[in-house]
Design a protein around this motif. Structure first.
Motif, mmCIF file in Angstrom:
data_model
loop_
_atom_site.group_PDB
_atom_site.id
_atom_site.type_symbol
_atom_site.label_atom_id
_atom_site.label_comp_id
_atom_site.label_asym_id
_atom_site.label_seq_id
_atom_site.Cartn_x
_atom_site.Cartn_y
_atom_site.Cartn_z
ATOM 1 N N GLU A 231 37.599 -30.948 29.705
ATOM 2 C CA GLU A 231 37.868 -31.234 30.652
ATOM 3 C C GLU A 231 38.136 -30.653 31.983
ATOM 4 O O GLU A 231 37.304 -30.446 32.158
ATOM 5 N N ALA A 232 39.471 -29.996 31.560
ATOM 6 C CA ALA A 232 39.127 -28.941 32.676
ATOM 7 C C ALA A 232 38.044 -28.085 32.643
ATOM 8 O O ALA A 232 37.507 -27.527 33.989
ATOM 9 N N GLN A 233 37.321 -27.883 31.552
ATOM 10 C CA GLN A 233 36.218 -26.745 31.479
ATOM 11 C C GLN A 233 35.073 -27.148 31.919
ATOM 12 O O GLN A 233 34.022 -26.581 32.971
ATOM 13 N N LEU A 234 34.974 -28.159 32.045
ATOM 14 C CA LEU A 234 33.756 -28.931 31.949
ATOM 15 C C LEU A 234 33.832 -29.607 33.988
ATOM 16 O O LEU A 234 32.615 -29.157 34.442
ATOM 17 N N ALA A 235 34.876 -29.591 34.645
ATOM 18 C CA ALA A 235 35.022 -30.173 35.347
ATOM 19 C C ALA A 235 34.798 -28.886 36.403
ATOM 20 O O ALA A 235 34.300 -28.975 37.706
ATOM 21 N N PHE A 236 35.379 -27.216 35.947
ATOM 22 C CA PHE A 236 35.407 -26.152 36.708
ATOM 23 C C PHE A 236 33.601 -25.983 36.507
ATOM 24 O O PHE A 236 32.844 -25.043 37.842
ATOM 25 N N GLY A 244 26.962 -23.403 43.901
ATOM 26 C CA GLY A 244 26.114 -21.564 43.861
ATOM 27 C C GLY A 244 26.238 -20.784 42.270
ATOM 28 O O GLY A 244 25.866 -20.324 42.803
ATOM 29 N N GLU A 245 27.117 -21.444 41.572
ATOM 30 C CA GLU A 245 27.782 -19.734 40.829
ATOM 31 C C GLU A 245 27.451 -21.043 39.556
ATOM 32 O O GLU A 245 28.317 -20.500 38.846
ATOM 33 N N ALA A 251 28.585 -19.521 31.798
ATOM 34 C CA ALA A 251 29.558 -19.259 31.009
ATOM 35 C C ALA A 251 30.693 -19.979 30.524
ATOM 36 O O ALA A 251 30.966 -19.970 29.664
ATOM 37 N N THR A 252 31.182 -20.651 30.526
ATOM 38 C CA THR A 252 31.897 -22.094 30.879
ATOM 39 C C THR A 252 31.472 -22.771 29.523
ATOM 40 O O THR A 252 32.077 -23.085 28.456
ATOM 41 N N LEU A 253 30.513 -23.410 30.252
ATOM 42 C CA LEU A 253 29.661 -24.570 29.120
ATOM 43 C C LEU A 253 28.960 -23.568 27.817
ATOM 44 O O LEU A 253 29.826 -24.479 26.955
ATOM 45 N N LEU A 254 29.102 -22.138 27.729
ATOM 46 C CA LEU A 254 28.216 -21.320 26.333
ATOM 47 C C LEU A 254 30.068 -21.405 25.688
ATOM 48 O O LEU A 254 29.939 -21.879 24.227
ATOM 49 N N LEU A 293 22.777 -19.644 24.447
ATOM 50 C CA LEU A 293 22.834 -20.725 23.783
ATOM 51 C C LEU A 293 22.456 -21.137 22.407
ATOM 52 O O LEU A 293 22.836 -21.160 21.332
ATOM 53 N N SER A 294 20.772 -20.276 22.233
ATOM 54 C CA SER A 294 20.310 -20.604 20.842
ATOM 55 C C SER A 294 21.431 -19.618 19.850
ATOM 56 O O SER A 294 21.239 -19.869 18.522
ATOM 57 N N THR A 295 21.657 -17.935 20.328
ATOM 58 C CA THR A 295 22.749 -17.605 19.987
ATOM 59 C C THR A 295 24.051 -18.144 19.090
ATOM 60 O O THR A 295 24.796 -17.985 18.298
ATOM 61 N N VAL A 296 24.221 -18.621 20.414
ATOM 62 C CA VAL A 296 25.768 -19.259 19.785
ATOM 63 C C VAL A 296 25.412 -20.858 19.450
ATOM 64 O O VAL A 296 26.654 -20.702 17.830
#
Length: 299
Positions: A231-236, A244-245, A251-254, A293-296
């Motif tokens: 939840e903290a990762q998705l919120a960030f 704009g970052e 990187a966080t979502l991957l 994403l495909s690599t992951v």
């Protein structure tokens, strides 16, 4: 039709990119994926032949099976590359085994001899260079200039969904969120259903999450302190993209997908796809991030 919202969007995209052109043209429909080696080998062949046959009424449409799983399932695609010839909305030939220029040309010649395909390229609309100018301004991050360009184009083509979508995206990039919302909410139902506007809506939805600097800092700190807290990762990630970052957001979502791709019904991957749609699938940053994403997903 019993379709959910995502499936209906997929159908709309397919109708625009494949079904409608096939009413007069012969569409080569290529099912592919970033991770597919044979697909990459076949692509230059398809592109070369389609270009040579353009004046005969042949066009190429590419469909990424990772992003358009619903459409791929409707065609019962089991392996890739899979290639069909589509005319008037229906598959008229399986071109998958045509892996060389000569084989593909032979099959196309046979089809063109039988089908009433309209030849010659369609004339470019006068507004095409102007739209390209607006998109260039958006790519450079100049929302005000993009909005100004699309506003001028709108005077020429007031019912053009692509132009309205460009204007909304320009306003969003310029931070003029309320104006963007007003434009979308005032559209007639038929125009509001234009597929170009989905990208604009995604951009608006993501931008509305933009946090204050202090809030973003707090969310960043929370995500760093609790790397296992999804939840903290998705919120960030949401806040970072809205601010704009986008590199930090991606990187966080991957990392979330790599850690647990099924968490919250695939929420991290769904957010990435929403970001891709908002930025634009043709954007180089999106292409590079899609490869990651495909690599992951597939190693």
């Amino acid at each position: 039709m019993g379709l959910n919202l995502d499936e209906q969007k997929a159908v709309d995209r397919f109708r625009q990119s494949v079904a409608e052109p096939s009413m007069t043209k012969l569409v080569i429909l290529d099912f592919w994926a970033e991770w597919c080696g044979p697909c990459k080998a076949l692509t230059p062949v398809l592109e070369k032949v389609a270009a040579e046959y353009a004046d005969k009424g042949v066009v190429l449409a590419k469909l990424n099976v990772d992003e358009e799983q619903f459409i791929a399932s409707q065609f019962q695609v089991r392996t890739i590359p899979t290639v069909y010839a589509i005319f008037q909305g229906q598959p008229v030939a399986d071109l998958t085994n045509a892996r060389t220029e000569s084989q593909l040309k032979q099959m196309l010649d046979q089809l063109l001899a039988k089908l009433p395909v309209q030849t010659g390229a369609e004339p470019a609309q006068d507004i095409t260079p102007l739209i390209a100018m607006g998109e260039e301004a958006l790519a450079e991050g100049d929302g005000e200039r993009a909005a100004s360009i699309f506003m001028q184009i709108l005077e020429i083509a007031p019912d053009n969904g692509e132009v309205i979508a460009g204007l909304v995206r320009g306003l969003v990039a310029a931070g003029r969120i309320e104006e963007a919302e007003q434009i979308l909410s005032s559209l007639e139902p038929e125009l509001a259903a234009d597929s170009h506007l989905e990208r604009a809506r995604s951009a608006l939805a993501l931008a509305k999450d933009k946090p204050e600097d202090s809030e973003l800092a707090a969310l960043r700190a929370a995500a760093a302190a609790r790397p296992e807290d999804m939840e903290a990762q998705l919120a960030f990630a949401n806040a970072a993209f809205a601010a704009g970052e986008r590199d930090d957001a991606a990187a966080t979502l991957l990392a979330m997908v790599a850690a647990d791709r099924a968490w919250n019904e695939g929420a991290a991957r769904a957010k990435l796809l929403q970001i891709f749609e908002a930025v634009g699938l043709e954007d180089p940053w999106v292409s590079a991030t899609r490869r990651k994403l495909s690599t992951v997903l597939f190693g």
